[in-house]
Design a protein around this motif. Structure first.
Motif, mmCIF file in Angstrom:
data_model
loop_
_atom_site.group_PDB
_atom_site.id
_atom_site.type_symbol
_atom_site.label_atom_id
_atom_site.label_comp_id
_atom_site.label_asym_id
_atom_site.label_seq_id
_atom_site.Cartn_x
_atom_site.Cartn_y
_atom_site.Cartn_z
ATOM 1 N N ASN A 292 0.823 -1.224 0.000
ATOM 2 C CA ASN A 292 0.000 0.000 0.000
ATOM 3 C C ASN A 292 0.857 1.275 0.000
ATOM 4 O O ASN A 292 0.627 2.202 0.779
ATOM 5 C CB ASN A 292 -0.950 0.017 1.198
ATOM 6 N N ASN A 293 1.871 1.269 -0.865
ATOM 7 C CA ASN A 293 2.768 2.423 -1.028
ATOM 8 C C ASN A 293 3.557 2.754 0.241
ATOM 9 O O ASN A 293 3.925 3.908 0.465
ATOM 10 C CB ASN A 293 1.979 3.654 -1.481
ATOM 11 N N LEU A 294 3.794 1.739 1.044
ATOM 12 C CA LEU A 294 4.603 1.911 2.249
ATOM 13 C C LEU A 294 5.733 0.889 2.241
ATOM 14 O O LEU A 294 5.551 -0.261 1.817
ATOM 15 C CB LEU A 294 3.765 1.685 3.511
ATOM 16 N N LEU A 295 6.897 1.308 2.717
ATOM 17 C CA LEU A 295 7.985 0.373 2.977
ATOM 18 C C LEU A 295 7.766 -0.192 4.375
ATOM 19 O O LEU A 295 7.831 0.536 5.363
ATOM 20 C CB LEU A 295 9.339 1.087 2.915
ATOM 21 N N CYS A 296 7.488 -1.482 4.452
ATOM 22 C CA CYS A 296 7.111 -2.099 5.718
ATOM 23 C C CYS A 296 8.235 -2.989 6.237
ATOM 24 O O CYS A 296 8.639 -3.939 5.561
ATOM 25 C CB CYS A 296 5.830 -2.916 5.543
ATOM 26 N N PHE A 297 8.726 -2.654 7.428
ATOM 27 C CA PHE A 297 9.832 -3.392 8.033
ATOM 28 C C PHE A 297 9.347 -4.094 9.305
ATOM 29 O O PHE A 297 8.711 -3.451 10.151
ATOM 30 C CB PHE A 297 10.975 -2.462 8.439
ATOM 31 N N GLN A 298 9.657 -5.372 9.441
ATOM 32 C CA GLN A 298 9.493 -6.016 10.728
ATOM 33 C C GLN A 298 10.625 -5.547 11.631
ATOM 34 O O GLN A 298 11.739 -5.311 11.174
ATOM 35 C CB GLN A 298 9.527 -7.542 10.583
#
Length: 353
Positions: A292-298
């Motif tokens: 969703n146009n986000l860079l998602c980091f655990q």
């Protein structure tokens, strides 16, 4: 003999059912009300202090140290955690709360288990805590079945407590002998952690004694379990002792987490999965997920990526840095947003350019 004077801290990423596990493992099922929800760390220090003094011969769970939208709220939670850890470790309550003198009481007679998503504490504060990382999500369904239907966990705890009371005198004598041996040994760690090692190590031995006597385990399996537990406990205590010693002198970090992440992004230095299924099938192959146009980091992946670059941050430090630049997406509660059951650092790519 000395009284137990340490707190455990179960930490790990969101979506791993730390709260469920903590409450189910520290409560006997109430047939009328089931399992009670734990108290939250957003309670004030006076309220949390009163809570631990009101409890007796049980474990109090203080839940959910996690990144917040407000720096003030995060600081307040951290202060509450560290203050309660001090009270348990030192056996004394603050002389004053809210400007009024508080009568002195006996030391708290309960244990405390904190849960959270990131570690805090160095120096003497770290010596009062023993962190345990939950790296694999708990199977919530099976855990609930054991507690709420056949009541396996509660029944086991009931009979274990009954056995402990019946054998109290002989257990007390064994503990005294163990303590005499412990005083003649040296683990090379902070004294508080050395005492923590004694409490947990001897507790596990007593637990296994019960299991052997009731034929829940064979002598051979008990030995294997004992060896495995001792190794894990030694490792945990040694790791925490490193954090204690780090508190002697804390060097300022030269690079701000946001600035470092921005540089890595511009240089294309991390691996991004463009599809959620690919990421879920092989998360170790990627540093982040584009969702969703986000860079998602655990959190674990982000910490490891920074560590590989020679920078050792905490989740709280990363969160504060990203929020200061309005680069972090938050949910309605001001926490890191979720994809399914897991929370992620959701970073706006446009902020990194």
């Amino acid at each position: 003999m000395i009284a137990p004077c340490c707190s455990l801290f179960l930490y790990g990423g969101s979506g791993q059912f730390k709260t469920t596990f903590s409450t189910f493992m520290t409560q006997i099922h109430n047939r009328n009300n089931g399992i009670s929800r734990p108290d939250r760390l957003n309670a004030s220090i006076p309220a949390a202090t009163e809570l631990v003094y009101q409890k007796s011969d049980c474990v109090v769970v203080l839940d959910d140290l996690c990144p917040r939208d407000s720096q003030k709220n995060m600081t307040q939670q951290e202060e509450t955690l560290l203050e309660i850890a001090r009270i348990i470790a030192d056996g004394t309550r603050p002389a004053k709360m809210r400007g009024r003198t508080v009568p002195r009481k006996e030391p708290p007679s309960c244990g405390v288990l904190f849960t959270g998503e990131y570690l805090i504490g160095k120096g003497s504060d770290a010596a009062r805590l023993l962190p345990i990382k939950l790296s694999t999500p708990i199977d919530e369904t099976k855990l609930r079945e054991c507690q709420s239907k056949p009541l396996v966990v509660s029944t086991f705890l009931y009979y274990f407590i009954k056995w402990y009371i019946e054998n109290y005198k002989s257990i007390q004598d064994r503990l005294k002998k163990w303590w005499e041996k412990y005083t003649q040994t040296e683990l090379g760690v902070h004294k508080r952690l050395w005492e923590t090692h004694f409490f947990l190590n001897t507790s596990h031995e007593i637990f296994l004694q019960y299991c052997r006597e009731r034929n829940f385990t064979s002598p051979e399996n008990a030995k294997i379990n004992r060896h495995s537990f001792e190794k894990l406990l030694n490792d945990l205590v040694q790791e925490q002792d490193v954090r204690v010693k780090q508190g002697i002198k804390i060097e300022p970090k030269a690079v701000d987490p946001f600035e470092l992440l921005s540089t890595l992004y511009k240089n294309g230095d991390f691996r991004v999965a463009k599809h959620k299924k690919k990421f879920e099938l092989a998360p170790s192959k990627y540093d982040a997920l584009m969702h969703n146009n986000l860079l998602c980091f655990q959190s674990d992946s982000l910490l490891a990526m920074f560590k590989n670059k020679g920078h050792f941050y905490t989740c709280a430090e990363i969160s504060r840095s990203l929020r200061a630049k309005d680069a972090l997406k938050l949910d309605s509660e001001g926490k890191n947003f979720k994809i399914g059951r897991k929370r992620y650092f959701g970073v706006f790519p446009s902020k990194l350019c």
